[in-house]
Enzyme design. Structure first.
Site, PDB file in Angstrom:
ATOM      1  N   GLU A 123      42.115  16.232  90.717  1.00  0.00           N
ATOM      2  CA  GLU A 123      41.921  17.763  91.073  1.00  0.00           C
ATOM      3  C   GLU A 123      43.409  16.354  92.182  1.00  0.00           C
ATOM      4  O   GLU A 123      44.956  17.735  92.752  1.00  0.00           O
ATOM      5  CB  GLU A 123      41.506  18.216  92.697  1.00  0.00           C
ATOM      6  CG  GLU A 123      40.449  19.154  91.437  1.00  0.00           C
ATOM      7  CD  GLU A 123      39.394  18.469  91.089  1.00  0.00           C
ATOM      8  OE1 GLU A 123      39.275  17.629  91.023  1.00  0.00           O
ATOM      9  OE2 GLU A 123      38.552  19.233  90.822  1.00  0.00           O
ATOM     10  N   PHE A 136      27.200  26.363  98.195  1.00  0.00           N
ATOM     11  CA  PHE A 136      27.651  25.602  97.030  1.00  0.00           C
ATOM     12  C   PHE A 136      28.445  25.464  96.657  1.00  0.00           C
ATOM     13  O   PHE A 136      29.258  26.032  97.038  1.00  0.00           O
ATOM     14  CB  PHE A 136      26.433  25.360  95.989  1.00  0.00           C
ATOM     15  CG  PHE A 136      27.097  24.549  95.110  1.00  0.00           C
ATOM     16  CD1 PHE A 136      26.399  23.619  94.960  1.00  0.00           C
ATOM     17  CD2 PHE A 136      27.418  25.182  93.918  1.00  0.00           C
ATOM     18  CE1 PHE A 136      27.066  22.139  93.772  1.00  0.00           C
ATOM     19  CE2 PHE A 136      27.626  24.100  92.900  1.00  0.00           C
ATOM     20  CZ  PHE A 136      27.598  22.664  93.516  1.00  0.00           C
ATOM     21  N   GLN A 137      28.776  23.827  97.283  1.00  0.00           N
ATOM     22  CA  GLN A 137      30.629  24.232  97.049  1.00  0.00           C
ATOM     23  C   GLN A 137      31.575  24.723  98.379  1.00  0.00           C
ATOM     24  O   GLN A 137      33.005  25.000  98.114  1.00  0.00           O
ATOM     25  CB  GLN A 137      31.069  23.740  95.824  1.00  0.00           C
ATOM     26  CG  GLN A 137      30.613  23.004  94.768  1.00  0.00           C
ATOM     27  CD  GLN A 137      30.911  23.330  93.138  1.00  0.00           C
ATOM     28  OE1 GLN A 137      31.522  24.292  92.953  1.00  0.00           O
ATOM     29  NE2 GLN A 137      31.140  21.853  92.894  1.00  0.00           N
ATOM     30  N   LYS A 193      35.124  33.735  95.692  1.00  0.00           N
ATOM     31  CA  LYS A 193      35.487  33.991  94.460  1.00  0.00           C
ATOM     32  C   LYS A 193      35.155  35.652  93.705  1.00  0.00           C
ATOM     33  O   LYS A 193      35.873  36.343  93.063  1.00  0.00           O
ATOM     34  CB  LYS A 193      34.524  33.593  93.634  1.00  0.00           C
ATOM     35  CG  LYS A 193      34.083  33.906  92.103  1.00  0.00           C
ATOM     36  CD  LYS A 193      32.692  32.667  91.894  1.00  0.00           C
ATOM     37  CE  LYS A 193      33.558  33.373  90.407  1.00  0.00           C
ATOM     38  NZ  LYS A 193      31.999  32.237  89.442  1.00  0.00           N
ATOM     39  N   MET A 225      52.138  -5.844  98.899  1.00  0.00           N
ATOM     40  CA  MET A 225      52.398  -5.483 100.093  1.00  0.00           C
ATOM     41  C   MET A 225      51.389  -6.164 101.611  1.00  0.00           C
ATOM     42  O   MET A 225      52.003  -6.730 102.927  1.00  0.00           O
ATOM     43  CB  MET A 225      52.772  -3.892 100.870  1.00  0.00           C
ATOM     44  CG  MET A 225      53.496  -3.769 101.961  1.00  0.00           C
ATOM     45  SD  MET A 225      55.390  -4.665 101.991  1.00  0.00           S
ATOM     46  CE  MET A 225      56.615  -3.394 101.698  1.00  0.00           C
TER      47      MET A 225
HETATM   48  C1  LIG Z   1      45.672   5.366  99.163  1.00  0.00           C
HETATM   49  C2  LIG Z   1      46.216   4.108  99.875  1.00  0.00           C
HETATM   50  N1  LIG Z   1      45.887   2.991 100.541  1.00  0.00           N
HETATM   51  C3  LIG Z   1      45.646   1.522 101.349  1.00  0.00           C
HETATM   52  C4  LIG Z   1      46.960   1.587 101.132  1.00  0.00           C
HETATM   53  C5  LIG Z   1      47.617   0.322 101.429  1.00  0.00           C
HETATM   54  N2  LIG Z   1      48.661  -0.378 101.252  1.00  0.00           N
HETATM   55  C6  LIG Z   1      49.982  -0.260 100.750  1.00  0.00           C
HETATM   56  S1  LIG Z   1      50.766  -0.922  99.962  1.00  0.00           S
HETATM   57  C7  LIG Z   1      49.127  -2.019  99.254  1.00  0.00           C
HETATM   58  C8  LIG Z   1      48.890  -2.602  97.882  1.00  0.00           C
HETATM   59  C9  LIG Z   1      49.595  -1.641  97.404  1.00  0.00           C
HETATM   60  O1  LIG Z   1      49.258  -3.035  95.977  1.00  0.00           O
HETATM   61  P1  LIG Z   1      50.402  -2.743  94.420  1.00  0.00           P
HETATM   62  O2  LIG Z   1      49.951  -1.527  93.776  1.00  0.00           O
HETATM   63  O3  LIG Z   1      49.350  -3.823  93.773  1.00  0.00           O
HETATM   64  O4  LIG Z   1      52.043  -2.772  94.756  1.00  0.00           O
HETATM   65  P2  LIG Z   1      53.040  -4.437  94.826  1.00  0.00           P
HETATM   66  O5  LIG Z   1      52.788  -4.159  96.497  1.00  0.00           O
HETATM   67  O6  LIG Z   1      51.598  -5.216  94.470  1.00  0.00           O
HETATM   68  O7  LIG Z   1      53.513  -4.202  94.498  1.00  0.00           O
HETATM   69  C10 LIG Z   1      48.008  -0.786 100.754  1.00  0.00           C
HETATM   70  C11 LIG Z   1      47.125  -1.364  99.556  1.00  0.00           C
HETATM   71  C12 LIG Z   1      47.545   2.830 100.937  1.00  0.00           C
HETATM   72  N3  LIG Z   1      49.435   2.287 101.267  1.00  0.00           N
HETATM   73  N4  LIG Z   1      47.544   3.816  99.873  1.00  0.00           N
END
Ligand SMILES: Cc1ncc(C[n+]2csc(CCOP(=O)(O)OP(=O)(O)O)c2C)c(N)n1
Lengths: 165, 602
Positions: B83, B145-146, B195, B510
């Protein structure tokens, strides 16, 4: 500089409207001293009075954020102009011996009314500004207080100043 | 009542492909009193709104609605695999087209799975309507439920939400939902439908419009303020135009470009504002903020008059507000949302209104004005060109390992700057923003405010469905893509030929960058063991997979992916990129805009 503000608002009398306002205050970490709400003479409308403290910037944000809520029709910061503020308090106190007469006298001075009596207690009703109610509580011996309940402030503009749809 | 009858007739044709058992013609039926179930009403409302796609996932609470969807052909239902992806796809559809996106999910876990998508749309002010199923009204509050309190859970991350308690309110509520989502500062609206309401019947009338006494967004800007603003702009010595997502969402980029061209002022965009002013335009200084260009951040910090349009001075944009306030500047701020004005930065001339409207009026005033922009502008441009000559986005092009920036640059070249680009969140998102030069609005689709990893693929799906002939690229990381990788299956089912470019550095790049800079290179849990073989994974869904390991293969791979031969195919490109690469320039959290770290300084 934080100062106390009384914000009045009119909103649609819909289920969940109150939680939208309360949720806004907690989500944005705004202070909330009291919040009162009840329907108005027009049953589709609720009127709410919120007492809050904050800097001018925060208060500006609060009124803007409140206005942004879809159910909110009008917002007014009462403290920006002449206004009247009233709060109701019920206090249950021990009233025995010499203190019994003394308690009645103090209540009279504050224009309180004794609305329930037992051999050992009085229940006193007081209205006024929050600070007047505070003053009453300070004027009596705190050891005598059994229970207090306060409504939180309601407010209205003075004179022609009004909050209407 | 003739108008009403007309409405009904139209509505009936919505379900027109179903058989009317008594052989009535539509006209005949219309002249009679017609009852519709709540489920039919939901579906007819969507058709009345001209909805093209509903992204969704069925479940018990919405089965009546799904049954009506089965019987109609006014809109297409797109079955996602989670979803969250349904909401993201609807969100991307809205971002790319400017129309309201629609998602449909069941109660309980369907609704909670949708929450990340809703919050993502909320933070970026994207107009979507999410219909959630709910347990039957008598069961509400019984821990059925749900059952979850969907209205309660979503309240802080929607523009508005509704729980429909009476089928008679349903059509009107749907209309309100679409109006509220699309007007003013746009945003997501949730309509929670129990529902039993979908089974109850009532007469269906879809209102053409609805007045809401409590909801009247401002459109026109205050004319006195506008005059003051124009005066201030013409007196400026070191002016700057700073535009945000509001220009894109408000379809105001044409007006913005005209104003900027007439004035000859420098322009910078936020991450959300990319494409609002063409990146290849001489006056454009690129993105500003945490990973903004040197010239944009310096000009922002040192300008004396700032025109902010549809932007909100957030923490990633101006850095430390106290540092920003050190330089004297007067600020004009145009925004549709009064609460965005003077929230983080004090503003001298606030103008609340629809940005397109306000810019149109501003343009007219500027054209009438006798004064011309101040002559000091020339010296200001000289300064800016000096900053620009630092060439802050340069990177090593001789590298034998693929540089991520290079992939983005090549994508831009191959697609002639004309692709829709979605991204996930991380370094790749910043490189996409820095190196893909967006010349048009609504081409750059990303999660700016919430920063939601996992949006990239569902975003690409939403865009591609809206524009079947367009080039749609998803720039992602090997971590982000795995957050909604299941949507490869949706791409297969609907033959959605998006092109995924994974900048695979093996790290949550990052996070790794921050750990390198601020945590003594202790890479706690930012490296992922056991990545899948993305090529095989893509192929297992019937897609095309490519692994690219050498810089000299980058261009050919992208060309092939976008070649006519693969136009109908979903292509997954796994670029093995330099794991040590960092995003520059960088403004550390809490630092001032002009206190950037540049690549060359390390
Ligand atoms: C749902 C979610 N969880 C955690 C983060 C924290 N976060 C920001 S950037 C990142 C790393 C992303 O890694 P990747 O997709 O490999 O991209 P890269 O930075 O290597 O280009 C994380 C864990 C986030 N932004 N969103």
């Amino acid at each position: 500089m934080n100062s106390r503000h009384i914000i009045s608002l009119l909103m649609e009398n819909e289920a969940g409207a109150l939680s939208r306002v309360a949720g806004l205050f907690s989500a944005r970490a705004y202070n909330i001293e009291s919040l009162t709400v009840a329907p108005t003479e027009d049953a589709t409308l609720s009127r709410m009075t919120i007492v809050t403290t904050g800097s001018e910037d925060i208060i500006e944000q609060i009124t803007k954020q409140l206005n942004k809520l879809i159910d909110v029709i009008k917002v007014m910061d009462l403290t920006e102009g002449q206004h009247i503020e009233r709060e109701l308090m019920l206090v249950k106190v021990k009233a025995v011996g010499a203190g019994r007469e003394e308690m009645k006298r103090t209540a009279d001075i504050f224009r309180g009314r004794i609305i329930d009596v037992t051999e050992a207690t009085y229940t006193i009703e007081l209205t006024g500004t929050g600070s007047k109610l505070d003053a009453f509580l300070e004027a009596i011996d705190s050891a005598l207080i059994i229970e207090t309940v306060r409504t939180g402030a309601s407010g209205i503009g003075r004179g022609e100043r009004s909050l209407k749809v | 009542m003739s108008g009403l009858a007309g409405k009904m007739q139209h509505s009936l044709t919505v379900a027109g492909q179903t058989d009317y058992p008594h052989g009535f013609t539509n006209d005949l039926i219309c002249s009679q009193f017609m009852e519709a179930t709540g489920a039919e009403i939901v579906v007819r409302c969507l058709a009345e709104e001209g909805v093209e796609f509903v992204f969704g996932y069925p479940g018990g609470a919405v089965l009546n609605i799904y049954d009506e969807i089965f019987k109609q052909n006014k809109f297409k239902h797109v079955l996602v695999r989670h979803e969250q992806a349904a909401v993201h796809a609807a969100d991307a559809y809205a971002r790319a087209t400017g129309r309201v996106g629609v998602a449909l999910v069941t109660s309980g876990p369907g609704a909670t799975n949708a929450v990340t998508g809703i919050a993502t749309a909320y933070m970026d002010s994207v107009p979507i309507v999410v219909v959630t199923g709910q347990v039957p009204t008598p069961a509400i509050g019984m821990d059925a439920f749900q059952e979850v309190d969907t209205v309660g859970i979503t309240r802080p991350c929607v523009k508005h939400n509704f729980l429909v308690k009476d089928v008679k309110d349903l059509a009107e509520t749907m209309k309100k939902a679409f109006i509220i989502a699309a007007t003013g500062r746009p945003g997501p609206v949730v309509v929670d439908v129990p529902k039993d309401i979908t089974a109850h019947t009532t007469e269906f009338v879809y209102p053409a419009s609805i007045e809401m006494r409590s909801y009247n967004p401002v459109v026109k800007g205050h004319s006195g303020q506008l005059k003051r603003a124009v005066q201030m702009l013409l007196e400026a010595q070191r002016p700057m135009i700073y535009i945000g997502g509001g220009v894109v969402l408000g379809d105001a980029s044409k007006q913005l470009v005209e104003v900027a061209s007439l004035l000859g002022f420098p322009v910078t965009n936020t991450l959300m504002g990319l494409g609002g002013h063409p990146a290849t335009h001489r006056q454009n200084l690129g993105m500003l903020g945490m990973h903004g260009t040197y010239e944009a951040n310096m000009a922002m910090q040192h300008c004396d008059v700032l025109l902010a349009v549809g932007a909100r001075f957030d923490d990633r944009v101006i850095g430390n507000p106290a540092h920003f306030a050190r330089e004297q500047r007067r600020i004009i701020h145009i925004d549709i949302d009064p609460s965005s004005i003077s929230k983080r930065v004090k503003v001298d001339v606030p103008i609340v209104g629809d940005v397109k409207h306000v810019l149109t009026e501003m343009l007219a005033l500027l054209k009438q004005a006798k004064d011309k922009p101040d002559a000091a502008l020339t010296a200001w441009w000289t300064q800016i060109e000096l900053w620009r000559s630092k060439n802050c986005l340069k990177y090593n092009k001789q590298s034998s390992i693929i540089k991520p920036q290079y992939v983005v640059e090549k994508l831009w070249e191959v697609t002639k700057g004309d692709a829709y680009v979605t991204s996930d969140v991380g370094q790749h998102q910043m490189w996409a923003a820095q190196y893909y030069k967006f010349d048009q609005p609504r081409r750059w689709i990303n999660s700016g405010g919430l920063g939601t990893m996992g949006v990239g693929l569902p975003y690409a799906m939403g865009v591609q469905l809206a524009f079947p002939d367009a080039q749609v690229a998803c720039i992602t990381g090997e971590s982000s893509i795995q957050m909604n990788i299941q949507e490869l299956s949706t791409c297969k089912q609907y033959r959605i030929p998006v092109k995924v470019l994974t900048l695979n550095n093996g790290y949550m790049g990052m996070v790794r960058q921050w750990q390198e800079f601020f945590y003594g290179s202790r890479y706690a849990e930012s490296y992922m063991e056991s990545l899948p073989d993305f090529v095989k994974l893509a192929e297992s869904y019937g897609h095309v997979g490519m692994k690219i390991e050498k810089p000299e293969d980058v261009e050919a791979a992208i060309k092939e992916a976008f070649s006519p031969a693969l136009k109908e195919r979903m292509v997954f490109m796994d670029f093995i990129t330099d794991a040590a690469e960092n995003v520059f320039p960088m403004v550390e959290g809490g630092k001032g805009l002009s206190e950037m770290i540049l690549a060359e300084e390390l």
